[in-house]
Every structure is written in structure tokens, then in C-alpha cells.
Design a protein around this motif. Structure first.
Motif, PDB file in Angstrom:
ATOM      1  N   SER A  61       0.828  -1.552   0.372  1.00  0.00           N
ATOM      2  CA  SER A  61      -0.226   0.013  -0.277  1.00  0.00           C
ATOM      3  C   SER A  61       0.900   1.576  -0.110  1.00  0.00           C
ATOM      4  O   SER A  61       0.785   2.297  -0.809  1.00  0.00           O
ATOM      5  N   GLU A  62       1.373   1.188   0.776  1.00  0.00           N
ATOM      6  CA  GLU A  62       2.134   2.338   0.716  1.00  0.00           C
ATOM      7  C   GLU A  62       3.371   2.715  -0.369  1.00  0.00           C
ATOM      8  O   GLU A  62       3.853   3.601  -0.635  1.00  0.00           O
ATOM      9  N   TYR A  63       4.451   1.354  -1.263  1.00  0.00           N
ATOM     10  CA  TYR A  63       4.450   1.557  -2.265  1.00  0.00           C
ATOM     11  C   TYR A  63       3.696   2.112  -3.163  1.00  0.00           C
ATOM     12  O   TYR A  63       4.720   3.024  -3.906  1.00  0.00           O
ATOM     13  N   TYR A  64       2.842   1.701  -3.010  1.00  0.00           N
ATOM     14  CA  TYR A  64       1.774   1.772  -5.046  1.00  0.00           C
ATOM     15  C   TYR A  64       1.128   3.526  -4.388  1.00  0.00           C
ATOM     16  O   TYR A  64       0.885   4.385  -5.516  1.00  0.00           O
ATOM     17  N   LYS A  65       0.912   4.084  -2.642  1.00  0.00           N
ATOM     18  CA  LYS A  65       0.436   5.750  -2.652  1.00  0.00           C
ATOM     19  C   LYS A  65       1.705   6.077  -3.175  1.00  0.00           C
ATOM     20  O   LYS A  65       1.068   7.175  -3.858  1.00  0.00           O
ATOM     21  N   LYS A  66       2.873   5.886  -3.632  1.00  0.00           N
ATOM     22  CA  LYS A  66       3.681   7.217  -3.857  1.00  0.00           C
ATOM     23  C   LYS A  66       3.785   6.780  -5.337  1.00  0.00           C
ATOM     24  O   LYS A  66       3.972   8.067  -5.613  1.00  0.00           O
ATOM     25  N   TRP A 105       2.486   9.233 -10.715  1.00  0.00           N
ATOM     26  CA  TRP A 105       1.785   8.895 -11.619  1.00  0.00           C
ATOM     27  C   TRP A 105       0.086  10.498 -11.889  1.00  0.00           C
ATOM     28  O   TRP A 105       0.415   9.984 -13.178  1.00  0.00           O
ATOM     29  N   ILE A 106      -0.240  10.261 -10.833  1.00  0.00           N
ATOM     30  CA  ILE A 106      -1.173  11.201 -11.308  1.00  0.00           C
ATOM     31  C   ILE A 106      -1.054  12.344 -11.628  1.00  0.00           C
ATOM     32  O   ILE A 106      -1.893  13.044 -11.964  1.00  0.00           O
ATOM     33  N   ALA A 107       0.176  12.926 -11.176  1.00  0.00           N
ATOM     34  CA  ALA A 107       0.584  14.365 -11.000  1.00  0.00           C
ATOM     35  C   ALA A 107       1.342  14.269 -12.178  1.00  0.00           C
ATOM     36  O   ALA A 107       1.291  15.271 -13.066  1.00  0.00           O
ATOM     37  N   GLU A 108       2.386  13.570 -13.375  1.00  0.00           N
ATOM     38  CA  GLU A 108       3.245  13.323 -14.383  1.00  0.00           C
ATOM     39  C   GLU A 108       2.065  12.733 -15.334  1.00  0.00           C
ATOM     40  O   GLU A 108       2.346  13.517 -16.751  1.00  0.00           O
ATOM     41  N   ASP A 109       1.387  12.276 -15.407  1.00  0.00           N
ATOM     42  CA  ASP A 109       0.807  10.900 -16.341  1.00  0.00           C
ATOM     43  C   ASP A 109      -0.243  11.209 -16.700  1.00  0.00           C
ATOM     44  O   ASP A 109      -1.460  12.107 -16.507  1.00  0.00           O
ATOM     45  N   SER A 110      -0.832  11.424 -18.374  1.00  0.00           N
ATOM     46  CA  SER A 110      -2.286  11.604 -18.469  1.00  0.00           C
ATOM     47  C   SER A 110      -3.063  10.299 -18.526  1.00  0.00           C
ATOM     48  O   SER A 110      -2.386   8.739 -17.834  1.00  0.00           O
ATOM     49  N   LYS A 167      -0.169   2.125 -16.870  1.00  0.00           N
ATOM     50  CA  LYS A 167       1.075   1.645 -15.531  1.00  0.00           C
ATOM     51  C   LYS A 167       0.098   0.595 -14.531  1.00  0.00           C
ATOM     52  O   LYS A 167       0.840   0.095 -14.048  1.00  0.00           O
ATOM     53  N   ALA A 168      -0.989   1.181 -13.918  1.00  0.00           N
ATOM     54  CA  ALA A 168      -1.796   0.891 -13.332  1.00  0.00           C
ATOM     55  C   ALA A 168      -1.815  -0.893 -13.910  1.00  0.00           C
ATOM     56  O   ALA A 168      -1.767  -1.715 -12.536  1.00  0.00           O
ATOM     57  N   GLU A 169      -2.406  -0.781 -15.032  1.00  0.00           N
ATOM     58  CA  GLU A 169      -2.370  -2.408 -15.178  1.00  0.00           C
ATOM     59  C   GLU A 169      -1.417  -2.864 -14.780  1.00  0.00           C
ATOM     60  O   GLU A 169      -1.584  -4.603 -14.821  1.00  0.00           O
ATOM     61  N   ASP A 170      -0.515  -2.604 -15.472  1.00  0.00           N
ATOM     62  CA  ASP A 170       1.061  -3.652 -15.746  1.00  0.00           C
ATOM     63  C   ASP A 170       1.437  -3.572 -14.415  1.00  0.00           C
ATOM     64  O   ASP A 170       2.199  -5.070 -13.631  1.00  0.00           O
ATOM     65  N   VAL A 202      -3.339  -3.112  -4.114  1.00  0.00           N
ATOM     66  CA  VAL A 202      -3.061  -2.060  -4.915  1.00  0.00           C
ATOM     67  C   VAL A 202      -3.681  -1.339  -5.859  1.00  0.00           C
ATOM     68  O   VAL A 202      -4.297  -0.303  -6.003  1.00  0.00           O
ATOM     69  N   GLU A 203      -5.150  -2.307  -6.211  1.00  0.00           N
ATOM     70  CA  GLU A 203      -6.317  -1.547  -6.416  1.00  0.00           C
ATOM     71  C   GLU A 203      -6.872  -0.451  -5.729  1.00  0.00           C
ATOM     72  O   GLU A 203      -7.142   1.134  -6.330  1.00  0.00           O
ATOM     73  N   ARG A 204      -6.790  -0.416  -4.395  1.00  0.00           N
ATOM     74  CA  ARG A 204      -7.048   0.960  -3.351  1.00  0.00           C
ATOM     75  C   ARG A 204      -6.007   1.879  -3.738  1.00  0.00           C
ATOM     76  O   ARG A 204      -7.253   3.318  -4.103  1.00  0.00           O
ATOM     77  N   GLU A 205      -5.104   1.299  -4.071  1.00  0.00           N
ATOM     78  CA  GLU A 205      -4.312   3.131  -3.682  1.00  0.00           C
ATOM     79  C   GLU A 205      -3.835   3.859  -5.183  1.00  0.00           C
ATOM     80  O   GLU A 205      -3.497   4.336  -5.464  1.00  0.00           O
ATOM     81  N   LEU A 206      -4.218   2.796  -5.764  1.00  0.00           N
ATOM     82  CA  LEU A 206      -3.861   3.150  -7.468  1.00  0.00           C
ATOM     83  C   LEU A 206      -5.235   3.381  -8.461  1.00  0.00           C
ATOM     84  O   LEU A 206      -5.696   4.473  -9.421  1.00  0.00           O
ATOM     85  N   LEU A 207      -6.216   2.677  -8.198  1.00  0.00           N
ATOM     86  CA  LEU A 207      -7.578   3.252  -8.785  1.00  0.00           C
ATOM     87  C   LEU A 207      -8.926   3.746  -7.788  1.00  0.00           C
ATOM     88  O   LEU A 207      -9.265   5.258  -8.130  1.00  0.00           O
ATOM     89  N   GLU A 208      -8.834   2.983  -6.407  1.00  0.00           N
ATOM     90  CA  GLU A 208     -10.056   3.399  -6.129  1.00  0.00           C
ATOM     91  C   GLU A 208      -9.693   5.297  -5.580  1.00  0.00           C
ATOM     92  O   GLU A 208     -10.745   5.922  -5.210  1.00  0.00           O
TER      93      GLU A 208
END
Length: 747
Positions: A202-207, A212-217, A224-227, A252-258
Motif C-alpha cells: 500500500s505504501e509503495y503504490y501510494k507513492k 503518476w497522477i501528477a505526471e501522466d495522462s 501503468k496501473a494495469e502493468d 493495489v487497486e485501492r491505492e491506484l484506482l479507488e
């Protein structure tokens, strides 16, 4: 027989210690020969003899204790010191080596002490020799090293996440120790490793997500999330326990998607709406796959999809409405009566079909035919398909579109399959239309014209459309239309019978007469007038009437001349021209066979036509494209003081022409019919409901009436209230004396 020599505990154990020491040396890789069969049997026999001696020389209990102590001694002397010196990957390798050695030691010692397992341990319900060995490793080794081993594995996993190569089999083997020391439960694995893995994940994907949300479309972020999710699944497959999969992916889903769903979907220039606008199907499919993992994660996507589709549809409605308004302005504010032929209206329906095809493809290809997205598509199309398009209802436009497809030479040249496909799609669109009764009435009106004027391009297509309409809207919806098709087939048979009757009775009509006998209930209401027919027509009508009265009993013929057609020849100066026109137009033109000029009032009197009908007929003959009659004085519209004569100078490049029918506002008539039918339907629904319920409150009555009728049209609440009041006046219902909002059925 010689008695067996007693083996004392000290002496017997001293012998056993030599064998155990030999085993330890082998495990430590020291120069030591393997056990021979003779040595193995000596060690086994020693334990057997010491356990089978008579009390007090039965040493089973102390041997069981010494078996356990043998492991503890080896662990404290050799295993723990070796593990203490190692860190990270080396610690894991040493731990795995020591675990394998320990299992070998358990296997050999349990063989030497096997007799304890067979009798003493079973009799006293103690831990088996194998379990004792496992417990010693758990309590003496695992508890000492689990923290460091867990940290080493988590470091390795993070290194792998960052793209480094790690020894996956080593992690799998060490995690196997965490599982085995649970002795049949997952407690050790869950508490000592899995909980920490989930926390660090959770900590890893939180960072990562914040970066990613700041830099990527949006598409790049989703890739990246799917990978990441795929890599975590592979991680489970390669070395984690299968039970970890759902928990790990959820973290992972909670940090990257939710946590970032709203921000991601609404990203400017690349969010969900932009992807739909730019037809990025692959990205939309990935968005669906990702957010399908999150509880209620698809609802925001479906809402954006619905808004996008509705927006596209509304934009189309505005464009067509604007084009129609511009056309009306160019035509001096005079709207066209023939709404069925307007290219803009045709374009509108065709574009709606294309939109539906496009977004239905989205639902199936991008959104896996999800019911949530089918619902969103349905609601979006319902929202804009029920808007007025340039003052016209979509139901009317669809009926007109079908009419164009089904009329000979009605529109663009399409193959049979293309027409079939297009008609099928129009019928499917009808599911989104709330005013299905309006479509039915317009379609029936157009169908009657095609059938009666022999304009239908294909009988097969006509029947196919009715079959589809019947499947979608029910048998009642198409009963009159099917009756019309059947009626026309019977009318053709009747005409053949008439011709046969003439031959048999040696009778002939002064003109080539074809009569279509219809059943009143199936067809739209036609206007009946007492037209004064020319003599040629009078004789023909009389002849058919004679035939009909001979062959049909208890039925009365009513003649609808407005719906009839006649072909007459005009002998103009330049050349004769055959003209196809309505029976009423022909009756007026034939008056000029005996008179050169006739005034408006003379024509009305001789033809016995209503004034409003005569104005339209004279307009079609003297002011339209084909000016068969010359009007005096010239003008745009016939007047009561005008006189008319045959325009002998009239000519046309064709030898056969069709004179347009007198202009009339059919649309207004249809709307009036629909409005009247709706009043009857509301009355019937109210009476039906009250008859079954006897007493009902106003709000509940309105609700039930709406539910009954909304399959065919969306009833207006005000209209329902008016019909209730009307039924009260007609004494079908009455108000409750104490509760004015409650109605009673009057039997």
C-alpha cells in the motif's frame, strides 16, 4: 532360552549420541560416511530394546525427551550461530539450507526412534516425532529469525517492483517455511509476513500513484496501473501463496484506482470524456477492465458515457433543428407539409442509427456488454430521442424514414440486405421512444398510402417490419397494420372476382375500373364526400355496386374518392399527355370536356365538393408544378372569384406525368387522432384500475395508470386528472365524501 540383556539409559543413549553426531556431521558437510544398513538397524534396534524392556527399564519417556533435546542442541550449537552472521539474501539462503537440513535430520531421527511413534506416542496422545522436530525449528529457529527473514523478503520484492532481478525460487522456498511452521494453519504466514507485505505494498503504490497522477495522462496512468496489477498477479503465481492474491490486488487497486478514480476520469484533455470524444476504444476497454475491479467503480464511467452519448445526440438534435429553421426562413416561413421527404429529417434518423451503432459497439467491445452500460446507453438515447426536432417528434421522423425505405424509389439506392438491416435498426430505436402510439399512427398512415397507391418497394420488407414491430411492441401494436396488408390481398381477389363476373355476365365498364374494397376498422379514417362523378365514372361505380350486392350480403359500400387514383389523357396543343391524379382532381378536370371556362362556384356546384377541398384541388391543378388549368386572374392561390380553363399550351418532356395530390395537413390530423386515442386509453386504464381496486387514492390511481400506459406513450399527469374529472361527471367514479382525494368505482 537366554534372557535379553538390559540396556541402561545412559549406555543406550551414549550409543545413540554417536549416531546422532554422525548425522550432524553429514548435515554440516563434514567428511563422514553415510549410514550403512547395519548401522541403521543397530540404532533402530537400540531404541526398540530400550522401549520394550520391562519397567522400571522401559525408557520410552526419557527417550522421547532426549529426542526433542537432540534438535535443540543442534540448533543452538550450529544453526543459530550460522543464521546470526547472515543478512538479506544470504540470510534467506542460509535459512532455506538449514530448513532443508532440519527436515533431513527429522526424517532420519524419526526412523531411529520409530518405535516411539508406533506405541508410546499413540498411547499417550503426544506430538508425533515429525511434529516434535517441526516444533523445535519453529520455537528455536523461526521465532528468532522471522523478523529478519520477513524484512529481507520485502526488500527483495520492492527491488523486483523497481525492475531488478531477484531469486524468485528462493522467496518461494522461504515462504514455504512460513507456511509449514503454521502446522496446518496459515497463521504464521499471515501474521509474520502477509500483513507486512500488504502494508508495504500500500505504501509503495501510494507513492507511485501520487507521482503518476501528477505526471501522466489518463491512458498512461491506466497502462501503468494495469502493468502493476499484472506484475502483482505474476508475483503470486511465482512465489506468494494463492490466498494472498485477492488481498494483494485489493491493496493495489485501492491505492491506484479507488483513491484517484474521480481525478483520473476527469483529467483534462485525457479523461474518460476525452477518450470517448476521440474514440480511444483500447483505452476505454482498459478503463473498464481496471474499474470493474473496484466496488461501484464502473458507475462513474457509465455516468460519463451516458452524458457523452446524450450530449452527442442533443448536439445532433440542435443541428437538425437549426437547419430546418434556416430552411423555413428561406421558404418565407412556410413549413413543408410533406415531412416524409425532408432530407434533414432523413439525415437525422440515419445519423441517430449511426450513433446507436457506434455506441452499441462501445458497449460490446469496450465495456464487455455490461448491463450497467446498456442501461446508460438506453437512458441517453431516451433523453434525446424524445426531444422535438424542429417541431417534429422523433416517432414521426422514424415513421417517415421507414416510409422512404419502403417506398419505390423513395431514397438512396440500397441493397435488399442493407434495407433490411436499416429497418431492423429503426425498429430497435423505437424502444427508446416514449410516444410509440404516435409512431404507430404515422406508420399506419404511410403504410396505407404505400399499399393503396402501389408504392411499396417490397412485400417481404413490409411483412418483416411488421414482424419486428410485433415482437418488440406486442400484437396489439401491429394488429391494424397486419389487417391492412391482409385486407389488400383480399381486395385484389375481389377485383379479380369482379373482372370474372363481368366476363361471365357479358358486362363491361366504359372505363378500366379497379376497386379496392377495404375493411373500415383496419385503415386510417378516410374523408367521405358525395362527389358528383362524371358519367363515365358513374356507370363504372354502378356496375361494381351491382356485382358487390350480388356477391356480398349485409355489407354496405362507402366510396372514398379522395383516396382513389385516375389516369386521364390530356390532348394539349403540342402533344397528348397521360396524367395520373386523384379521383377528385380527375372529376374536376373532366368538367372541362363540356365547358371551356368555369368559375370557382360553378366547379363547386357541378362537382359537389366542399369549398376547402376544392381550393386545395384547384391549387394542385393551377398553381403547382403542373399547371393543367389556367387561372384568371393569375395568382399564387385560387380565389372564389377566379375562373378556370384548360391550359392548352401545357406540355412536358414526359408523355406520362403524376399530378401531385392536393396539399393537406395530414400531420395535424394524425396528431388529433393520437390525442383522441390517448384520451380513450387513459379512460380505459382508469376504469380498469378502479374496477379491480374499487377504492383508491388519487396519487396511487395516477401512478397505476401511468404504469399501464407507458409502454405505448408517456401519459400527461394533467390529462389524467382531466380524464378522472370527466369520468366523475359521467358517473363512472365518485369522490369519497370524507376524503376528496380518494375515489370510488361506481358499479
Amino acid at each position: 532360552m537366554q534372557e535379553r540383556r538390559i540396556i541402561e539409559l545412559e549406555g543406550g543413549w551414549s550409543f545413540m549420541e554417536k549416531g546422532i553426531t554422525k548425522l550432524k556431521n553429514i548435515l554440516e558437510g563434514e567428511a563422514e560416511e553415510q549410514f550403512s544398513a547395519e548401522q541403521y538397524m543397530m540404532l533402530y534396534t537400540t531404541i526398540y530394546n530400550m522401549c520394550t524392556q520391562k519397567p522400571p527399564n522401559d525408557y520410552s519417556e526419557p527417550l522421547y525427551t532426549k529426542y526433542r533435546e537432540a534438535f535443540s542442541t543442534y540448533i543452538s550449537e550450529r544453526v543459530l550461530p550460522a543464521l546470526k552472521e547472515e543478512q538479506n539474501e544470504f540470510l534467506l539462503k542460509e535459512l532455506h539450507k538449514r530448513w532443508n537440513n532440519h527436515k533431513v535430520m527429522v526424517r532420519w531421527l524419526s526412523r531411529f526412534f520409530n518405535y516411539l511413534d508406533r506405541y508410546y506416542i499413540t498411547r499417550h496422545s503426544l506430538h508425533s516425532l515429525n511434529d516434535v522436530g517441526l516444533l523445535r525449528f519453529r520455537d528455536d529457529v523461526y521465532t528468532q529469525v522471522k523478523q529478519r527473514a520477513k524484512d529481507a523478503m520485502l526488500v527483495a520484492i520492492e527491488q523486483e517492483r523497481e525492475g531488478e532481478q531477484i531469486d524468485r525460487s528462493l522467496l518461494k522456498n522461504v515462504l514455504g517455511i512460513f507456511i509449514e511452521v503454521g502446522m496446518g494453519t496459515m497463521d504464521a504466514y499471515n501474521l509474520d509476513f502477509e500483513q507486512h507485505l500488504l502494508s508495504t505494498t500500500s505504501e509503495y503504490y501510494k507513492k507511485k500513484a501520487a507521482s503518476w497522477i501528477a505526471e501522466d495522462s489518463c491512458p498512461d496512468y491506466m497502462q501503468k496501473a494495469e502493468d502493476a496489477l499484472r506484475m502483482e498477479e505474476e508475483r503470486v503465481t511465482n512465489y506468494l501463496h494463492v490466498d494472498t492474491k485477492a488481498k494483494l490486488l485489493t491493496a493495489v487497486e485501492r491505492e491506484l484506482l479507488e483513491h484517484y478514480e474521480t481525478e483520473l476520469l476527469e483529467k483534462e484533455h485525457s479523461g474518460a470524456a476525452a477518450l470517448m470524444r476521440d474514440d480511444k476504444k483500447a483505452d476505454l476497454a482498459r478503463m473498464y477492465r481496471l474499474f470493474a475491479r473496484v466496488t461501484k467503480g464502473l458507475e462513474p464511467v457509465a455516468n460519463i458515457f451516458k452524458k457523452h452519448v446524450e450530449g452527442e445526440g442533443t448536439k445532433l438534435v440542435l443541428q437538425v433543428t437549426e437547419a430546418l429553421n434556416n430552411k423555413k426562413d428561406k421558404d418565407s416561413g412556410k413549413p413543408s407539409k410533406d415531412t416524409g421527404s425532408g432530407s434533414q429529417e432523413q439525415t437525422y434518423v440515419k445519423t441517430v442509427i449511426e450513433l446507436h451503432d457506434k455506441y452499441l459497439e462501445y458497449v460490446t467491445e469496450c465495456f464487455s456488454s455490461s448491463s450497467l452500460f446498456h442501461k446508460a446507453l438506453k437512458e441517453a438515447f431516451e433523453a434525446f430521442c424524445n426531444k422535438q426536432v424542429g417541431g417534429l417528434a422523433s416517432a414521426e421522423l422514424m415513421a417517415n424514414f421507414c416510409n422512404t425505405l419502403l417506398t419505390k424509389g423513395g431514397g438512396e439506392k440500397l441493397t435488399e440486405d442493407a434495407v433490411e438491416d436499416m429497418l431492423d435498426k429503426v425498429v430497435k430505436l423505437l424502444a427508446y421512444i416514449s410516444d410509440k402510439d404516435l409512431f404507430a399512427e404515422f406508420y399506419r398512415k404511410r403504410l396505407s398510402r404505400r399499399l393503396l397507391q402501389d408504392k411499396s418497394a417490397s412485400d417481404d420488407h413490409e411483412r418483416a417490419v411488421l414482424t419486428r414491430l410485433k415482437q418488440q411492441c406486442g400484437a396489439q401494436f401491429t394488429s391494424k397494420m397486419e389487417g391492412m396488408v391482409t385486407d389488400l390481398a383480399l381486395a385484389r381477389e375481389k377485383q379479380q372476382a369482379f373482372e370474372s363476373w363481368q366476363r361471365q355476365n357479358s358486362k363491361s365498364s366504359p372505363l378500366d375500373l379497379s376497386v379496392t374494397v377495404l375493411t373500415t376498422g383496419f385503415w386510417p379514417a378516410f374523408k367521405a364526400i358525395d362527389l358528383a362523378l362524371p358519367q363515365e365514372m358513374v356507370d363504372g361505380v354502378a356496375l361494381f355496386k351491382e356485382f358487390y350486392e350480388e356477391t356480398v350480403k349485409h355489407r354496405r359500400l362507402t366510396w372514398y374518392y379522395h383516396s382513389g387514383l385516375a389516369t386521364i389523357r390530356g390532348n394539349f396543343k403540342q402533344k397528348p399527355i397521360d396524367m395520373l391524379m386523384s379521383t377528385t382532381q380527375a372529376a374536376v378536370v373532366l368538367l372541362f370536356n363540356s365547358e371551356e371556362k368555369l368559375s370557382f362556384s360553378e366547379i363547386r356546384e357541378r362537382a359537389n365538393l366542399p369549398e376547402e377541398d376544392l381550393v386545395r384541388i384547384l391549387h394542385s391543378l393551377s398553381c403547382s408544378k403542373y399547371k393543367i388549368l389556367a387561372k384568371d386572374p393569375p395568382g399564387k392561390a385560387p380565389g372564389k372569384n377566379d375562373t378556370f380553363a384548360i391550359n392548352m399550351a401545357f406540355t412536358d418532356r414526359m408523355r406520362r406525368i403524376k399530378i401531385p395530390a392536393p396539399p393537406q395537413d395530414e400531420r395535424r390530423k394524425v396528431m388529433e387522432n393520437v390525442d383522441q386515442d390517448r384520451r380513450h386509453a387513459i379512460d380505459a386504464a382508469i376504469v380498469r384500475t378502479m374496477k379491480s381496486r374499487k377504492v383508491l387514492q388519487h396519487q396511487q390511481l395516477v401512478l397505476e395508470v401511468v404504469q399501464q400506459l407507458q409502454r405505448m406513450f408517456q401519459p400527461d399527469i394533467k390529462q389524467i386528472k382531466k380524464r378522472i374529472e370527466d369520468l366523475i361527471q359521467r358517473e363512472f367514479l365518485e369522490r369519497d365524501a370524507n376524503q376528496p382525494n380518494t375515489f370510488k368505482y361506481v358499479a
